[in-house]
Motif scaffolding. Sequence first.
Motif, PDB file in Angstrom:
ATOM      1  N   GLU A 106      12.342 -13.778 -94.884  1.00  0.00           N
ATOM      2  CA  GLU A 106      11.528 -12.855 -94.098  1.00  0.00           C
ATOM      3  C   GLU A 106      10.129 -13.422 -93.880  1.00  0.00           C
ATOM      4  O   GLU A 106       9.543 -13.260 -92.821  1.00  0.00           O
ATOM      5  N   SER A 183      15.362  -7.088 -93.459  1.00  0.00           N
ATOM      6  CA  SER A 183      14.169  -6.667 -94.174  1.00  0.00           C
ATOM      7  C   SER A 183      14.409  -6.766 -95.670  1.00  0.00           C
ATOM      8  O   SER A 183      15.382  -6.241 -96.199  1.00  0.00           O
ATOM      9  N   ASP A 269      18.958  -5.619 -86.154  1.00  0.00           N
ATOM     10  CA  ASP A 269      17.745  -4.865 -85.869  1.00  0.00           C
ATOM     11  C   ASP A 269      17.890  -4.189 -84.516  1.00  0.00           C
ATOM     12  O   ASP A 269      18.233  -4.837 -83.535  1.00  0.00           O
ATOM     13  N   ARG A 270      17.601  -2.913 -84.461  1.00  0.00           N
ATOM     14  CA  ARG A 270      17.624  -2.256 -83.150  1.00  0.00           C
ATOM     15  C   ARG A 270      16.264  -2.425 -82.483  1.00  0.00           C
ATOM     16  O   ARG A 270      15.257  -2.579 -83.165  1.00  0.00           O
ATOM     17  N   LEU A 288       5.174   3.695 -93.741  1.00  0.00           N
ATOM     18  CA  LEU A 288       5.547   2.559 -94.570  1.00  0.00           C
ATOM     19  C   LEU A 288       6.280   2.994 -95.833  1.00  0.00           C
ATOM     20  O   LEU A 288       7.106   2.272 -96.361  1.00  0.00           O
TER      21      LEU A 288
ATOM     22  N   TRP B  89       3.175  -5.455 -89.478  1.00  0.00           N
ATOM     23  CA  TRP B  89       4.149  -4.677 -90.225  1.00  0.00           C
ATOM     24  C   TRP B  89       5.551  -4.954 -89.676  1.00  0.00           C
ATOM     25  O   TRP B  89       5.833  -4.622 -88.514  1.00  0.00           O
ATOM     26  N   PRO B  90       6.427  -5.559 -90.500  1.00  0.00           N
ATOM     27  CA  PRO B  90       7.706  -6.054 -89.973  1.00  0.00           C
ATOM     28  C   PRO B  90       8.589  -4.969 -89.362  1.00  0.00           C
ATOM     29  O   PRO B  90       9.370  -5.262 -88.465  1.00  0.00           O
ATOM     30  N   ASN B  91       8.453  -3.722 -89.807  1.00  0.00           N
ATOM     31  CA  ASN B  91       9.361  -2.708 -89.276  1.00  0.00           C
ATOM     32  C   ASN B  91       8.735  -1.831 -88.197  1.00  0.00           C
ATOM     33  O   ASN B  91       9.328  -0.841 -87.783  1.00  0.00           O
ATOM     34  N   LEU B  92       7.536  -2.196 -87.733  1.00  0.00           N
ATOM     35  CA  LEU B  92       6.978  -1.505 -86.565  1.00  0.00           C
ATOM     36  C   LEU B  92       7.215  -2.381 -85.333  1.00  0.00           C
ATOM     37  O   LEU B  92       7.256  -3.608 -85.445  1.00  0.00           O
ATOM     38  N   LYS B 127      10.842  -5.247 -82.884  1.00  0.00           N
ATOM     39  CA  LYS B 127      10.219  -5.129 -84.200  1.00  0.00           C
ATOM     40  C   LYS B 127       9.409  -6.395 -84.482  1.00  0.00           C
ATOM     41  O   LYS B 127       9.834  -7.494 -84.147  1.00  0.00           O
ATOM     42  N   ARG B 129       9.056  -8.004 -87.046  1.00  0.00           N
ATOM     43  CA  ARG B 129       9.822  -8.944 -87.848  1.00  0.00           C
ATOM     44  C   ARG B 129      10.516  -9.979 -86.974  1.00  0.00           C
ATOM     45  O   ARG B 129      10.620 -11.143 -87.326  1.00  0.00           O
ATOM     46  N   SER B 130      10.997  -9.531 -85.788  1.00  0.00           N
ATOM     47  CA  SER B 130      11.818 -10.435 -84.993  1.00  0.00           C
ATOM     48  C   SER B 130      11.019 -11.215 -83.945  1.00  0.00           C
ATOM     49  O   SER B 130      11.593 -12.002 -83.209  1.00  0.00           O
TER      50      SER B 130
END
Lengths: 524, 301
Positions: A106, A183, A269-270, A288, B89-92, B127, B129-130
């Motif tokens: 990651e 993640s 991942d969507r 978060l 922030w990886p998930n935003l 996201k 992250r990607s």
Amino acid sequence: MTGWRGLLRLAWRRDRVMIIASLLVIWVLTYYSAAAMPTLYSNTEQLMAANQAANESTGVVAIYGHVYHLDSVGGIGANKVAMLNFLVLSFLVIAIVRRHTRAEEESGRFELLGSTSVRRHAPLGAAVLLAVLTSLVSGFVTIPASIAGGWPVAGSVLFGLAQAGVGLSFTGLTAIAVQLSSSNRACGGWIFGALGVAFVLRTIGDVSWNRPARVLSWASPLGWGQQVRYFDGDRAWPLVVPVLFLAICLPVAGWLQGHRDLGAGLLADRAGSPTGTMGTPEALAWRLQRAGLVGWVITFTVIGALFGSIINTVGGFMTGSAGDILRKLGGVGNFNDIYLTLVAGMGSFGATAFGVSALMRVRSEESTGHMETLLATPVTRRRFLTSHLVIGFVGATVLVALLGVTMAGAHLTGSTGFWRETSPALAYLPAIWVMTAAVAVVVAWLPRVDWLGWALLAGVVVLGELGSLIGLPSWTLKISPFAHVPRIPVEPMSWAPEIVMSLIAVVLVGLAVVGFRRRDMPVI
Amino acid sequence: MTTVIETSALAKSFGSTRALDGLDLSVSEGEVHGFLGPNGAGKTTTIRVLLGLLHADSGTAAVFGANPWTDIETIHRRIAYVPGDVNLWPNLTGGEVIDLLARLRGDLDPQRRASLLERFDLDPSKKCRSYSKGNRQKVALVAALASRAELFLLDEPTAGLDPLMEAAFAEVAREIVADGRTILLSSHILSEVEQLSDRISIIRAGRIVESGTLGEMRRLHTTTVTAVVRTPVPQLDAMPGVTGLSREGTRVRFSVDADQLDGAISILSAAGLDSLVSEPPSLEQLFLSKYREVPEGEGSR
């Protein structure tokens, strides 16, 4: 597997302090647990009484397991230290495997490695190898510690090997879990969820030791370890199970890794929303932390309902020497009431763990660089810290309340009153607040040694769970805020320590805010 | 002209490492101020002091005339920042991050945001992250440049961008200063600073070693002259300020200090010139000469 040797060395270098410290904890716990037995029970009669008392307390069985032979030398003492060792080792191997696989991927450091002559499976191989070696070494150091403490040789060997087996099982499970999501946090959610399920399955299995539901123990890696029945029948054949399990898990993990892209998860991942609605640091902190909190809420609800529904299997009233021994194990009075305080005590550790993790999130936000971006906006440091403090405090409070409410609510027949059975958990709140606030102080003042946050939690768990068993002086036990919590309804409610602890928590929060506003940032 | 950033004798140590060692930096309103220096020279430390993240050991710093350590809220309302190492922030999603930072600053401008997304060719629904490194950089850039901030602190803003996007960034940066707003552009990419900056400060081992417009800096440095002359020019050998003289038949080549350039050209012209090429020092030469000048007291961390 070109490159795994170098990776293994790198992994060991990064983890050696964590590994050695954890193994030392396991070693010390084992030695002192064994060595303390003769001072607790001077003869076989007392030992049998203690084992019987433990078996009759559903709370003890639910948390530590059933004693099958009342004359077992290890008995409840061995079950107790074994469960702690199993959990410490499980956390350790989970951390090792995650750190060197998904966490690296990651962060993008894998791409750096991927460009060298390292083969695709090498990082997973190196991480698994380190975790397997750690499990085996933990088992091997446990054997002499147990023998030196005075437990029989055959049982000690089996105990050590059973513990190593638990490490192997969770190594295998983690190897699979880190393939599932891109993640690292989500992967952590999967594996800790699996650990929780393993604990619940063996809880049901152990409580139903004489009923068909006992097979559930065999669905749990923790159960496989317990079913070796060290000092308690000494069976070697269940040791095969974790080895087979690891042998199945590893090819599966390898296959999963071979069928996904670097950096990606198996569960894709969507795409998300192209616009956002968040506009405050509080909303961000909630975003978060909410996934983690939801996981905890589900866990606490299930555990509360489970433990509440089995209260009725708890029997009568204990007197005489058995009662004495139970007192040494942490409780007095009516069994149902003892049970409530016991479960509330365990739950309070869990809720504290949430509080600690919520505050440690501040540190991870800092070291990843997210906090710098945030603090460059008009958001003040105080507001940023407070946003996470609120989640830690409110979250931990909600969790404990939820445990109390679901436990009391699930206790349908024979309840001594909803409020009476909810309050034992609530009595722990001030102690949980003190711990959470203390971690905030660590985050604010001692960011370079932030592992102290988790060490504080580990310290009070060891003091509370094993302190009196391994004969620590009583003043050391008093260091833990949990030692000052009134064990209601067994003991009368006393407000003084609760108020003092609440005030200490407030002072510590103030101290944390002051420190957080004064120091340089970011400390990586 | 109003001064937006003013530091004087700023010092900051981390343990035994002196990251800033008496830094005097002055940035005026409406300019792109290039902040040049090698890795570890103290660029990021300076910016973090200006953001109130680090507390200077001694010296003073003022942003919009206010103290960056104490007046966080008032200063930060007028600032946009792009960190050197963009981590989101990886998930935003990128869009969520852009909107979050805009709302925190209190100036969400959907039209400006949309136009920047288009110019930087960024998909905001992914996201973080990607995103690739370049795309993460674009998210941070759009978040900063979409704002109505008066001062932009940009720490190596084009790291990871392709040349097309670098050009898009340069264009937006010019629009911003044309608007009377200010950019502190920290970089070690010389061409970018050379192309955009009105003034430049070169930092080395925690100290500003050179500051001024590119023109001013060039005046202080040597010009390289190559000429084809009809008669020999022995006078050049003894002339002060001339270095690196070489001859190849009728061709002479030398470097000359800016204040002696006039005299040197007179000599050449008296000897009869067939061709003359004079190259002003590139920023790269200035940069390198400044780095080599102070060999002791390495600023590396």
